[in-house]
Structures are given as structure tokens and as C-alpha cells.
Write a protein that holds these residues in place. Structure first.
Motif, PDB file in Angstrom:
ATOM      1  N   VAL A 201      -8.465  -3.604  -1.789  1.00 24.61           N
ATOM      2  CA  VAL A 201      -7.858  -3.743  -0.465  1.00 24.61           C
ATOM      3  C   VAL A 201      -6.371  -4.093  -0.555  1.00 24.61           C
ATOM      4  N   THR A 202      -6.063  -5.176  -1.269  1.00 25.54           N
ATOM      5  CA  THR A 202      -4.689  -5.677  -1.279  1.00 25.54           C
ATOM      6  C   THR A 202      -3.723  -4.725  -1.967  1.00 25.54           C
ATOM      7  N   ILE A 203      -4.013  -4.366  -3.215  1.00 28.07           N
ATOM      8  CA  ILE A 203      -3.080  -3.521  -3.972  1.00 28.07           C
ATOM      9  C   ILE A 203      -2.847  -2.156  -3.315  1.00 28.07           C
ATOM     10  N   PRO A 204      -3.885  -1.446  -2.831  1.00 25.13           N
ATOM     11  CA  PRO A 204      -3.598  -0.180  -2.141  1.00 25.13           C
ATOM     12  C   PRO A 204      -2.685  -0.340  -0.927  1.00 25.13           C
ATOM     13  N   ASN A 205      -2.802  -1.467  -0.216  1.00 26.68           N
ATOM     14  CA  ASN A 205      -1.955  -1.689   0.952  1.00 26.68           C
ATOM     15  C   ASN A 205      -0.550  -2.164   0.587  1.00 26.68           C
ATOM     16  N   VAL A 206      -0.380  -2.598  -0.652  1.00 26.65           N
ATOM     17  CA  VAL A 206       0.942  -3.063  -1.106  1.00 26.65           C
ATOM     18  C   VAL A 206       1.677  -1.954  -1.871  1.00 26.65           C
ATOM     19  N   MET A 207       1.121  -0.765  -1.911  1.00 28.67           N
ATOM     20  CA  MET A 207       1.737   0.321  -2.661  1.00 28.67           C
ATOM     21  C   MET A 207       3.166   0.639  -2.230  1.00 28.67           C
ATOM     22  N   PRO A 208       3.549   0.546  -0.942  1.00 31.14           N
ATOM     23  CA  PRO A 208       4.968   0.756  -0.608  1.00 31.14           C
ATOM     24  C   PRO A 208       5.893  -0.222  -1.327  1.00 31.14           C
ATOM     25  N   SER A 209       5.466  -1.480  -1.431  1.00 34.02           N
ATOM     26  CA  SER A 209       6.264  -2.465  -2.166  1.00 34.02           C
ATOM     27  C   SER A 209       6.270  -2.159  -3.657  1.00 34.02           C
ATOM     28  N   ILE A 210       5.132  -1.701  -4.176  1.00 39.31           N
ATOM     29  CA  ILE A 210       5.065  -1.323  -5.592  1.00 39.31           C
ATOM     30  C   ILE A 210       5.997  -0.151  -5.868  1.00 39.31           C
ATOM     31  N   THR A 211       6.060   0.798  -4.944  1.00 41.41           N
ATOM     32  CA  THR A 211       6.964   1.941  -5.094  1.00 41.41           C
ATOM     33  C   THR A 211       8.409   1.485  -5.201  1.00 41.41           C
ATOM     34  N   ILE A 212       8.820   0.592  -4.306  1.00 40.19           N
ATOM     35  CA  ILE A 212      10.204   0.116  -4.298  1.00 40.19           C
ATOM     36  C   ILE A 212      10.512  -0.681  -5.562  1.00 40.19           C
ATOM     37  N   CYS A 213       9.623  -1.619  -5.909  1.00 41.51           N
ATOM     38  CA  CYS A 213       9.867  -2.482  -7.064  1.00 41.51           C
ATOM     39  C   CYS A 213       9.855  -1.697  -8.372  1.00 41.51           C
ATOM     40  N   THR A 214       8.955  -0.725  -8.473  1.00 37.62           N
ATOM     41  CA  THR A 214       8.912   0.099  -9.675  1.00 37.62           C
ATOM     42  C   THR A 214      10.182   0.915  -9.818  1.00 37.62           C
ATOM     43  N   PHE A 215      10.647   1.469  -8.718  1.00 31.99           N
ATOM     44  CA  PHE A 215      11.891   2.250  -8.740  1.00 31.99           C
ATOM     45  C   PHE A 215      13.073   1.378  -9.159  1.00 31.99           C
ATOM     46  N   LEU A 216      13.188   0.204  -8.566  1.00 31.64           N
ATOM     47  CA  LEU A 216      14.313  -0.682  -8.871  1.00 31.64           C
ATOM     48  C   LEU A 216      14.274  -1.167 -10.315  1.00 31.64           C
ATOM     49  N   SER A 217      13.097  -1.596 -10.774  1.00 34.09           N
ATOM     50  CA  SER A 217      13.004  -2.116 -12.138  1.00 34.09           C
ATOM     51  C   SER A 217      13.189  -1.005 -13.171  1.00 34.09           C
ATOM     52  N   LEU A 290       9.107   8.021  -7.802  1.00 35.10           N
ATOM     53  CA  LEU A 290       8.925   7.927  -6.350  1.00 35.10           C
ATOM     54  C   LEU A 290       7.856   8.896  -5.867  1.00 35.10           C
ATOM     55  N   ALA A 291       7.885  10.123  -6.381  1.00 36.27           N
ATOM     56  CA  ALA A 291       6.889  11.114  -5.977  1.00 36.27           C
ATOM     57  C   ALA A 291       5.489  10.696  -6.395  1.00 36.27           C
ATOM     58  N   TYR A 292       5.378  10.105  -7.590  1.00 39.79           N
ATOM     59  CA  TYR A 292       4.059   9.707  -8.104  1.00 39.79           C
ATOM     60  C   TYR A 292       3.477   8.543  -7.319  1.00 39.79           C
ATOM     61  N   THR A 293       4.264   7.507  -7.078  1.00 38.41           N
ATOM     62  CA  THR A 293       3.745   6.317  -6.418  1.00 38.41           C
ATOM     63  C   THR A 293       3.572   6.498  -4.909  1.00 38.41           C
ATOM     64  N   ARG A 294       4.385   7.323  -4.297  1.00 37.79           N
ATOM     65  CA  ARG A 294       4.245   7.545  -2.840  1.00 37.79           C
ATOM     66  C   ARG A 294       2.942   8.262  -2.496  1.00 37.79           C
ATOM     67  N   LYS A 295       2.435   9.062  -3.422  1.00 39.07           N
ATOM     68  CA  LYS A 295       1.168   9.733  -3.170  1.00 39.07           C
ATOM     69  C   LYS A 295       0.007   8.744  -3.078  1.00 39.07           C
ATOM     70  N   ARG A 296       0.190   7.577  -3.644  1.00 38.29           N
ATOM     71  CA  ARG A 296      -0.869   6.578  -3.673  1.00 38.29           C
ATOM     72  C   ARG A 296      -0.717   5.502  -2.605  1.00 38.29           C
ATOM     73  N   GLU A 297       0.252   5.686  -1.717  1.00 33.19           N
ATOM     74  CA  GLU A 297       0.417   4.729  -0.646  1.00 33.19           C
ATOM     75  C   GLU A 297      -0.616   4.953   0.448  1.00 33.19           C
ATOM     76  N   VAL A 298      -1.111   3.863   1.004  1.00 32.79           N
ATOM     77  CA  VAL A 298      -2.119   3.918   2.047  1.00 32.79           C
ATOM     78  C   VAL A 298      -1.413   3.968   3.386  1.00 32.79           C
ATOM     79  N   GLN A 299      -1.769   4.929   4.210  1.00 31.45           N
ATOM     80  CA  GLN A 299      -1.219   5.036   5.570  1.00 31.45           C
ATOM     81  C   GLN A 299      -1.989   4.125   6.506  1.00 31.45           C
ATOM     82  N   GLN A 300      -1.286   3.133   7.054  1.00 29.53           N
ATOM     83  CA  GLN A 300      -1.949   2.177   7.941  1.00 29.53           C
ATOM     84  C   GLN A 300      -1.878   2.662   9.393  1.00 29.53           C
TER      85      GLN A 300
END
Length: 300
Positions: A201-217, A290-300
Motif C-alpha cells: 500500500v505505502t510504497i506504491p502510493n509513494v512512487m511519485p516521491s521515489i521517482t523524484i528522489c531517484t532522479f535527483l540522487s 524517469l520513464a521506468y519509475t513513472r510507469k510504476r506510479e499509482v494513479q490516485q
């Protein structure tokens, strides 16, 4: 013909009329400060020059020299390894800290401030601070961070994590606070454990933040320069049979800098070619991530 009226229409026409008055300087500054230097940089990567005014076109010679430069290829592999390790450690630790600080513990606001503060310190200052810390510790073992490439690598990793974890933590906290409470409650009602709730539940819903943090790091790991310069300056180095030297802790940005400001001014073109290759590498990796992680983001 019906006359249009209303506040929205009243303000819309003047804004359209005068918008270029405000956008014009911004666009001009962007072209002068970024677009034109970028285009000129690409052109100079195909030239031999000491000054930009005396540039002479020499084809792909600079790129061939860049690919045959052993120090550049070593810096490429070293930077890739550093970026992967720092990406994993920064994001795992930042998420763990953010998750702990969103569980209602006392003093969470104070902890957030403390963890974020290292990000406010400049990279050069951080490099010199940690250089003194590492030398103070390693001197007891008869070595130095400048004498051992393994210590240099992990020194850079520790410095990068210490600086970046607090910043990524803030982004993860924002993502965790945006997770719908009804989904968490539904998981509890269904009998899910905290670990199952976290992964399902939590990690799939936090994927937008994971996308941003992964890109920045990821991009920060590849672009690291000032910390590398202040902490190790690429040392220690090894001498090749042909007389050239390879700085074992030298990353790509520092390698480009050292090439441009080296002993030979005719290497400016080679340094510029390395810079173009560096841009293509970072841009391509960033877009792919960005393309890889955005595909795994959950649309709320």
C-alpha cells in the motif's frame, strides 16, 4: 452580437497583450545564458582551441581522444559505481528516516530539521570538514583518505549520504503524508501486517516521491564535483607504463575540469568533447529512469 463581460474576460485580454513584456526578458536570459553557450559548446567540441576566438575545426578527433583516454574511462566506471551505490543508500536510508518520522514519534519536527541541515552546507565546505574528520580517524591506523582509494570511495559515499539524506527525507515525508488513510485502514481491516501494508500500500502510493528522489540522487551522483575536489582531489593516483597518470578517486566532472585546466592548453577541445559526452550520459540515464519509475506510479 453579445458583448462579453465578466472579471475573467476583463483581465484576460490585457494579460495576453502584455505577457511578452514579462516573458521576453526571461526567454532572452535563457537563450543567452543557456541555449547559446550550449550550442557553442557542442561546436567547440569539434574544434581545437586555446581561446574560443581562434577555434579551428578538427572533426571527431577530440571525441576519439576522449574515448582513448584511460583516465576518462576509469572516471566513467568509478562514477557509475559511485552513482549506483549512493543512489541505493541515500534512498533506502532517506525513506527509512521519513517513515520513522511519520509514525507520530515525539520531537519529529526537531529531527526533520537536524537531518535537513547538512544539505544547507556547501559542497566545498563539506569536503574539507569530512577530510579533517577522516584524516583524524585514519591517522590512528597509519593511513589517510588520500593514500587509499577504497577509503576515498567510501569517504565520498558517506559525505554524499550525510548531505543528501535529509533533503530526500523531506520529499519522502510529503509522499508518505499523501497516502490515503482509508487505504491504510482497509489494509488493517483485511488483516495485513505492517510489513505487508508498507510493501503493498505505502510504497506504491509513494512512487511519485521515489521517482523524484531517484532522479535527483542519480543525477547528483554523476555530477558530483566540489565534494570530490575538496575531499580527495582524485588522489591517490597510479602511473601508467606510458607515463600518464590515473587518479583513482577522480569522477567524471573532476576529470573534465582537470583536462581543461591541465598543463596543455590544446586539450581544451578534448575536455569540451568529454563535457558533451557527459551531458548525453546524464540526460539519457535521467530520462530512462524517469520513464521506468513513472510507469510504476499509482494513479490516485
Amino acid at each position: 452580437m453579445k458583448k462579453k463581460s465578466g472579471i475573467a474576460y476583463f483581465f484576460r485580454t490585457p494579460i495576453r497583450r502584455w505577457s511578452w513584456l514579462f516573458l521576453g526578458p526571461v526567454i532572452a536570459a535563457f537563450i543567452i545564458g543557456f541555449v547559446w553557450p550550449f550550442i557553442q559548446g557542442i561546436y567547440l567540441s569539434f574544434c581545437e582551441f586555446r581561446l574560443t576566438s581562434d577555434a579551428q575545426f578538427n572533426g571527431v578527433k577530440n571525441y576519439l581522444e576522449a574515448f582513448t583516454d584511460k583516465s576518462f574511462m576509469h572516471a566513467f566506471g568509478y562514477t557509475a559505481l559511485f552513482a549506483i551505490v549512493s543512489l541505493l543508500l541515500i534512498n533506502i536510508l532517506a525513506f527509512a528516516v521519513a517513515y520513522a518520522l511519520t509514525q507520530g514519534i515525539k520531537g519529529s519536527n526537531l529531527f526533520r530539521t537536524v537531518f535537513f541541515m547538512p544539505n544547507l552546507i556547501g559542497g566545498i565546505v563539506l569536503g574539507y570538514i569530512w577530510s579533517m574528520i577522516f584524516d583524524g580517524i585514519l591517522s590512528k591506523f597509519g593511513t589517510s583518505i588520500l593514500q587509499n582509494s577504497t577509503w576515498g570511495f567510501w569517504g565520498l559515499i558517506i559525505l554524499m549520504c550525510w548531505q543528501q539524506i535529509g533533503y530526500m527525507m523531506i520529499i519522502y515525508i510529503a509522499g508518505l503524508q499523501a497516502v490515503p488513510e482509508d487505504m491504510i485502514e482497509a489494509a488493517k481491516i483485511d488483516g495485513a501486517t505492517k510489513w505487508q501494508t508498507l510493501w503493498k500500500v505505502t510504497i506504491p502510493n509513494v512512487m511519485p516521491s521515489i521517482t523524484i528522489c531517484t532522479f535527483l540522487s542519480l543525477t547528483n551522483g554523476f555530477k558530483l564535483f566540489d565534494q570530490n575536489l575538496a575531499l580527495t582531489a582524485g588522489q591517490p593516483f597510479i602511473i601508467q607504463p606510458d607515463g600518464s597518470t590515473i587518479k583513482t578517486t577522480e569522477m567524471l566532472a573532476l576529470n573534465i575540469y582537470n583536462t581543461f585546466y591541465g598543463n596543455s592548453s590544446i586539450s581544451h577541445g578534448t575536455a569540451q568533447a568529454k563535457a558533451v559526452l557527459f551531458f548525453i550520459l546524464v540526460a539519457a540515464l535521467g530520462l530512462l529512469q524517469l520513464a521506468y519509475t513513472r510507469k510504476r506510479e499509482v494513479q490516485q
